[in-house]
Design a protein around this motif. Structure first.
Motif, mmCIF file in Angstrom:
data_model
loop_
_atom_site.group_PDB
_atom_site.id
_atom_site.type_symbol
_atom_site.label_atom_id
_atom_site.label_comp_id
_atom_site.label_asym_id
_atom_site.label_seq_id
_atom_site.Cartn_x
_atom_site.Cartn_y
_atom_site.Cartn_z
ATOM 1 N N LEU A 96 -44.216 -38.687 41.423
ATOM 2 C CA LEU A 96 -45.226 -39.691 40.962
ATOM 3 C C LEU A 96 -44.492 -41.011 40.506
ATOM 4 O O LEU A 96 -45.079 -42.151 40.706
ATOM 5 N N SER A 97 -43.269 -40.821 40.091
ATOM 6 C CA SER A 97 -42.553 -41.932 39.635
ATOM 7 C C SER A 97 -42.109 -42.745 40.554
ATOM 8 O O SER A 97 -41.780 -43.874 40.231
ATOM 9 N N TYR A 98 -42.278 -42.564 41.624
ATOM 10 C CA TYR A 98 -41.955 -43.481 42.780
ATOM 11 C C TYR A 98 -43.044 -44.029 43.598
ATOM 12 O O TYR A 98 -43.044 -44.651 44.462
ATOM 13 N N TRP A 99 -44.374 -43.920 42.982
ATOM 14 C CA TRP A 99 -45.619 -44.422 43.439
ATOM 15 C C TRP A 99 -45.827 -45.936 43.560
ATOM 16 O O TRP A 99 -46.060 -46.436 44.582
ATOM 17 N N ARG A 100 -44.947 -46.524 42.692
ATOM 18 C CA ARG A 100 -45.279 -48.027 42.805
ATOM 19 C C ARG A 100 -44.354 -48.479 44.109
ATOM 20 O O ARG A 100 -44.505 -49.773 44.708
ATOM 21 N N ALA A 101 -43.253 -47.737 44.535
ATOM 22 C CA ALA A 101 -42.576 -48.153 45.883
ATOM 23 C C ALA A 101 -43.218 -47.840 46.941
ATOM 24 O O ALA A 101 -42.901 -48.540 48.026
ATOM 25 N N THR A 102 -44.440 -47.416 46.856
ATOM 26 C CA THR A 102 -45.193 -47.185 47.986
ATOM 27 C C THR A 102 -45.564 -48.344 48.348
ATOM 28 O O THR A 102 -45.795 -48.482 49.803
ATOM 29 N N SER A 103 -45.797 -49.412 47.713
ATOM 30 C CA SER A 103 -46.136 -50.610 48.139
ATOM 31 C C SER A 103 -45.136 -51.572 49.202
ATOM 32 O O SER A 103 -45.458 -51.962 50.239
ATOM 33 N N ILE A 104 -43.931 -51.214 48.806
ATOM 34 C CA ILE A 104 -42.809 -51.832 49.638
ATOM 35 C C ILE A 104 -42.949 -51.308 51.149
ATOM 36 O O ILE A 104 -42.538 -51.910 52.004
ATOM 37 N N PHE A 105 -43.333 -49.959 51.097
ATOM 38 C CA PHE A 105 -43.126 -49.312 52.517
ATOM 39 C C PHE A 105 -44.515 -49.053 53.028
ATOM 40 O O PHE A 105 -44.519 -48.613 54.334
ATOM 41 N N GLY A 106 -45.356 -49.172 52.467
ATOM 42 C CA GLY A 106 -46.721 -48.873 53.083
ATOM 43 C C GLY A 106 -47.620 -49.936 53.845
ATOM 44 O O GLY A 106 -48.605 -49.892 54.653
ATOM 45 N N TYR A 107 -46.955 -51.246 53.482
ATOM 46 C CA TYR A 107 -47.911 -52.503 54.054
ATOM 47 C C TYR A 107 -47.171 -53.240 55.469
ATOM 48 O O TYR A 107 -46.006 -53.215 55.261
ATOM 49 N N GLU A 108 -47.952 -53.087 56.471
ATOM 50 C CA GLU A 108 -47.393 -53.446 57.689
ATOM 51 C C GLU A 108 -47.612 -54.947 57.876
ATOM 52 O O GLU A 108 -48.478 -55.682 57.354
ATOM 53 N N LYS A 109 -46.686 -55.258 58.711
ATOM 54 C CA LYS A 109 -46.847 -56.965 59.195
ATOM 55 C C LYS A 109 -46.851 -56.865 60.758
ATOM 56 O O LYS A 109 -46.299 -56.190 61.509
ATOM 57 N N SER A 110 -47.273 -58.044 61.220
ATOM 58 C CA SER A 110 -47.454 -58.148 62.801
ATOM 59 C C SER A 110 -46.674 -59.019 63.325
ATOM 60 O O SER A 110 -46.387 -59.289 64.469
ATOM 61 N N THR A 111 -46.082 -60.022 62.425
ATOM 62 C CA THR A 111 -45.184 -61.250 62.965
ATOM 63 C C THR A 111 -44.085 -61.303 61.825
ATOM 64 O O THR A 111 -44.073 -60.880 60.853
ATOM 65 N N PRO A 112 -42.906 -61.972 62.513
ATOM 66 C CA PRO A 112 -41.802 -62.285 61.580
ATOM 67 C C PRO A 112 -42.293 -62.839 60.226
ATOM 68 O O PRO A 112 -43.019 -63.779 60.338
ATOM 69 N N SER A 113 -41.432 -62.708 59.195
ATOM 70 C CA SER A 113 -41.704 -63.197 58.055
ATOM 71 C C SER A 113 -40.657 -63.439 56.913
ATOM 72 O O SER A 113 -39.865 -62.620 56.854
ATOM 73 N N ASP A 114 -40.454 -64.519 56.446
ATOM 74 C CA ASP A 114 -39.314 -64.670 55.417
ATOM 75 C C ASP A 114 -39.672 -64.475 54.176
ATOM 76 O O ASP A 114 -38.702 -64.865 52.992
ATOM 77 N N THR A 115 -40.725 -64.217 53.777
ATOM 78 C CA THR A 115 -41.141 -63.902 52.555
ATOM 79 C C THR A 115 -41.990 -62.782 52.201
ATOM 80 O O THR A 115 -42.443 -62.106 53.468
ATOM 81 N N ALA A 116 -42.170 -61.913 51.181
ATOM 82 C CA ALA A 116 -42.634 -60.756 50.980
ATOM 83 C C ALA A 116 -44.083 -60.744 51.608
ATOM 84 O O ALA A 116 -44.799 -61.489 51.064
ATOM 85 N N TRP A 117 -44.604 -59.676 52.247
ATOM 86 C CA TRP A 117 -46.012 -59.710 52.626
ATOM 87 C C TRP A 117 -46.590 -58.419 51.994
ATOM 88 O O TRP A 117 -48.052 -58.488 51.969
ATOM 89 N N TYR A 118 -45.910 -57.636 51.314
ATOM 90 C CA TYR A 118 -46.467 -56.485 50.648
ATOM 91 C C TYR A 118 -46.871 -56.728 49.203
ATOM 92 O O TYR A 118 -46.503 -57.924 48.683
ATOM 93 N N LYS A 119 -47.769 -55.919 48.578
ATOM 94 C CA LYS A 119 -48.495 -56.320 47.389
ATOM 95 C C LYS A 119 -48.059 -55.180 46.480
ATOM 96 O O LYS A 119 -48.042 -53.991 46.858
ATOM 97 N N MET A 120 -47.857 -55.656 45.150
ATOM 98 C CA MET A 120 -47.728 -54.457 44.208
ATOM 99 C C MET A 120 -48.651 -54.600 43.159
ATOM 100 O O MET A 120 -49.236 -55.488 42.706
ATOM 101 N N PRO A 121 -49.236 -53.088 42.761
ATOM 102 C CA PRO A 121 -50.277 -53.260 41.715
ATOM 103 C C PRO A 121 -50.012 -53.888 40.596
ATOM 104 O O PRO A 121 -48.962 -53.668 39.939
ATOM 105 N N GLU A 122 -51.071 -54.400 39.633
ATOM 106 C CA GLU A 122 -50.695 -54.849 38.404
ATOM 107 C C GLU A 122 -51.422 -53.716 37.625
ATOM 108 O O GLU A 122 -52.489 -53.331 37.619
ATOM 109 N N LEU A 123 -50.463 -53.134 36.705
ATOM 110 C CA LEU A 123 -50.735 -51.846 35.912
ATOM 111 C C LEU A 123 -51.158 -52.172 34.729
ATOM 112 O O LEU A 123 -51.734 -51.488 33.857
#
Length: 618
Positions: A201-228
């Motif tokens: 469970l301690s790695y739950w927040r890291a799920t945001s980094i690996f879980g959101y896909e993108k369809s085009t190249p991006s030079d900025t982060a496209w994933y979201k992290m939850p506000e806790l």
């Protein structure tokens, strides 16, 4: 939900840890000594992977290529934007090498769709691809198109980039001569997000980094992290209750969260993403690196080394130091994990005398098996010194069993003891005394365990004060004989070095602690009890029936000094390092409801034992 830009929190977690080494070395200007080129390399299926190439400005000689493939960005992007440090370490940077960073398929500026730990495809045909073919195609292009390369390539990476370094060994390009996977993931059911089937469970927040896909190249982060909106992770997760309540933070668009929930068992989804089973007939030289206190990827490096060792006769060496995740890439004058100090300039010594020596020998030197490095270079975390071994684990080690007896004693023989405790999901045992919200936990790996030893739901067993040094080497096996009034339970075993009462404090010791009688955790792990017989086919406990639960704790190289004690702790909750077990059997804990969580009484029997390998016992 808010969009978190890559710099900031994640800069510390990824740029320093995964992309290179610390920024505190003497001044060296990459821009004055290297030119940077950004290219998009077409793979066999036409997908283009964004690649950044740093080439020495001195073109009077040829250089090897050292490459890192990463999901964490090959930035900075754009003409005139260069990293301040490149390569595995400053020595390899300063002496001159062609350093390459590549965004893997589907990440950052690369095309394609990202697949978390993409499954390997043996015997690929036509345009079939995986990370092995992407690595092969990239190396092939680099060798043919980069000027002044000497025809030899090395790969390296820490953590996820370490996984891609391991992957480069599969269907390896002939030019690939040296590979150093460092803290490489090998199987998500045993690394990072699970330990023996228990969800971290301690790695739950890291799920945001690996879980959101993108369809085009991006030079900025496209994933979201939850506000806790909390600084107390224990209370945050306790208040949220069952895992199913966390769905409000990750919706269906987080692919990895859905995968975790849909695959609670070790099914083909997880098996296909594991890499250990494919490490056969490896050709390049390999130096696997890990930290003995790496909370994230301790399992992977040990098992990768062992798998390669069994697979063929290539050069294969192992290095484990007194490090947490990625510490070896930094240059701290004092190496410490949490409250415990291990020595001076350990990481710099590794970078200069081990890592640089490995790459130079195979990329610039003869490439013979006589590299000057030992088979296994292991730090003794009790003696505070490096050990060199001809094999790992050392063949001369002898097996010893410690039985969990009555009156908090470790015994030489099995007894008829029965020790019970009540496990209450509403008051789980913390994994740390610290009150904070951490992105991924690290310090707890050497934390003082006195707070746990003094709880009624943690069992303690220990030796008398040792009259001689006791060195444990290799993996530790926990063979428990247990019962529960419920139908489900987790089992946690911790191996602890109890310091003498007059042990001096370190600079790093927290103000509220003393090293006198410090209970240093040396090794620990958990098994989700439903997987005691099979990770593929979970099964409930039969209430009140004595049952075998065995699992392996990862390797150690630790001397319990004369005057110390060896202690074993056994418990059932470890929160919120792992999620709460309902203690009543449900098919999928990710879908458990509040009413499924019940207080239960657990029993540990006196024929339970901990099996260790002892190096110096008379």
């Amino acid at each position: 939900m808010k969009l978190i830009k890559f710099p900031g929190l994640l800069l510390l977690a990824f740029l320093f840890t995964f992309s290179g080494f610390s920024q505190d070395s003497e001044e060296y200007q990459v821009a004055e000594n290297y030119t940077k080129q950004e290219v998009d390399i077409a793979m066999r299926d036409g997908t283009k992977l964004h690649t950044t190439i740093y080439s020495p400005k001195d073109t009077s000689k040829k250089y090897p290529i050292i490459m890192q493939r990463t999901p964490y960005s090959s930035r900075p992007y754009g003409e005139g934007q260069l990293r301040s440090k490149i390569g595995p370490n400053e020595y390899l940077m300063k002496e001159g090498n062609i350093i390459v960073y590549q965004d893997v398929r589907g990440r950052w500026m690369s095309e394609g769709v990202y697949d978390n730990m993409r499954a390997y495809i043996p015997n690929k045909k036509g345009k079939q691809f995986d990370e092995a073919s992407d690595t092969y195609d990239s190396i092939d292009w680099l060798i043919k198109n980069i000027k002044n390369n000497n025809g030899k390539v090395g790969t390296w990476g820490i953590s996820y980039p370490g996984f891609y370094a391991v992957y480069s060994l599969l269907d390896a390009h002939p030019a690939l001569k040296a590979v150093s996977p460092q803290a490489g993931i090998s199987d998500f059911f045993f690394d990072d997000f699970h330990h023996n089937g228990a969800y971290l469970l301690s790695y739950w927040r890291a799920t945001s980094i690996f879980g959101y896909e993108k369809s085009t190249p991006s030079d900025t982060a496209w994933y979201k992290m939850p506000e806790l909106n909390s600084e107390d992770q224990y209370q945050f997760f306790l208040d949220n209750g069952p895992l199913s309540n966390l769905d409000k933070y990750y919706k269906e668009d987080n692919v990895f969260w859905q995968q975790l929930k849909d695959h609670p068992n070790y099914d083909e989804f997880w098996k296909s993403r594991g890499i250990l089973q494919h490490l056969k007939n490896v050709k390049p030289a390999v130096m696997t690196v890990g930290g003995l206190f790496d909370a994230e990827d301790l399992y992977g490096p040990f098992h990768e080394y062992q798998s390669i060792e069994k697979s063929g006769d290539n050069y294969n060496t192992l290095v484990y130091g007194p490090w947490s995740h990625g510490d070896w890439a930094r240059k701290s004058p004092r190496q410490a994990i949490g409250n415990v100090y291990f020595g001076d300039n350990i990481s710099e010594d590794y970078q200069k005398n081990i890592e640089t020596k490995f790459f130079n020998h195979f990329l610039k030197g003869s490439g013979s098996k006589d590299s000057g490095l030992p088979e296994a270079y292991m730090y003794d975390t009790g003696n505070r010194e490096w050990d060199e071994y001809a094999a790992w684990p050392p063949k001369e080690a002898k097996t010893k069993k410690y039985f969990l007896g009555a009156d908090q004693k470790l015994e030489d023989k099995a007894t008829d003891a029965e020790v019970t405790f009540v496990s209450d999901p509403k008051k789980p045992v913390p994994y740390s005394e610290d009150i904070k919200m951490v992105f991924t936990p690290r310090k707890y790996m050497t934390d003082d365990q006195r707070f746990a030893a003094r709880r009624p739901d943690v069992l303690v067993f220990e030796t008398e004060v040792l009259q001689e040094d006791l060195t444990l080497v290799g993996p530790i096996e926990a063979a428990l004989k247990v019962a529960t009034t419920g139908t489900a339970a987790d089992w946690v075993v911790k191996v602890i070095d109890v310091y003498p009462a007059d042990a001096p404090d370190y600079e790093e010791t927290q103000e509220y602690l003393k090293m006198g009688n410090y209970h240093m955790m040396v090794r620990s792990d958990v098994i989700r009890g439903r997987f005691r017989n099979s990770f593929e086919k979970p099964e409930p406990f039969e209430a009140n029936k004595k049952t075998d639960v065995s699992f392996e704790l990862q390797d150690v190289n630790h001397t319990f000094k004369k005057g110390h004690k060896l202690q074993i702790q056994v418990q059932s909750t470890w929160f919120p390092l792992i999620d709460l077990n309902p203690q009543t059997y449900v098919p999928n804990i990710f879908k458990a409801k509040a009413e499924d969580f019940k207080k239960q009484t657990h029993t540990v029997y006196g024929d339970s034992f901990i099996k260790v390998s002892v190096l110096n016992e008379k």
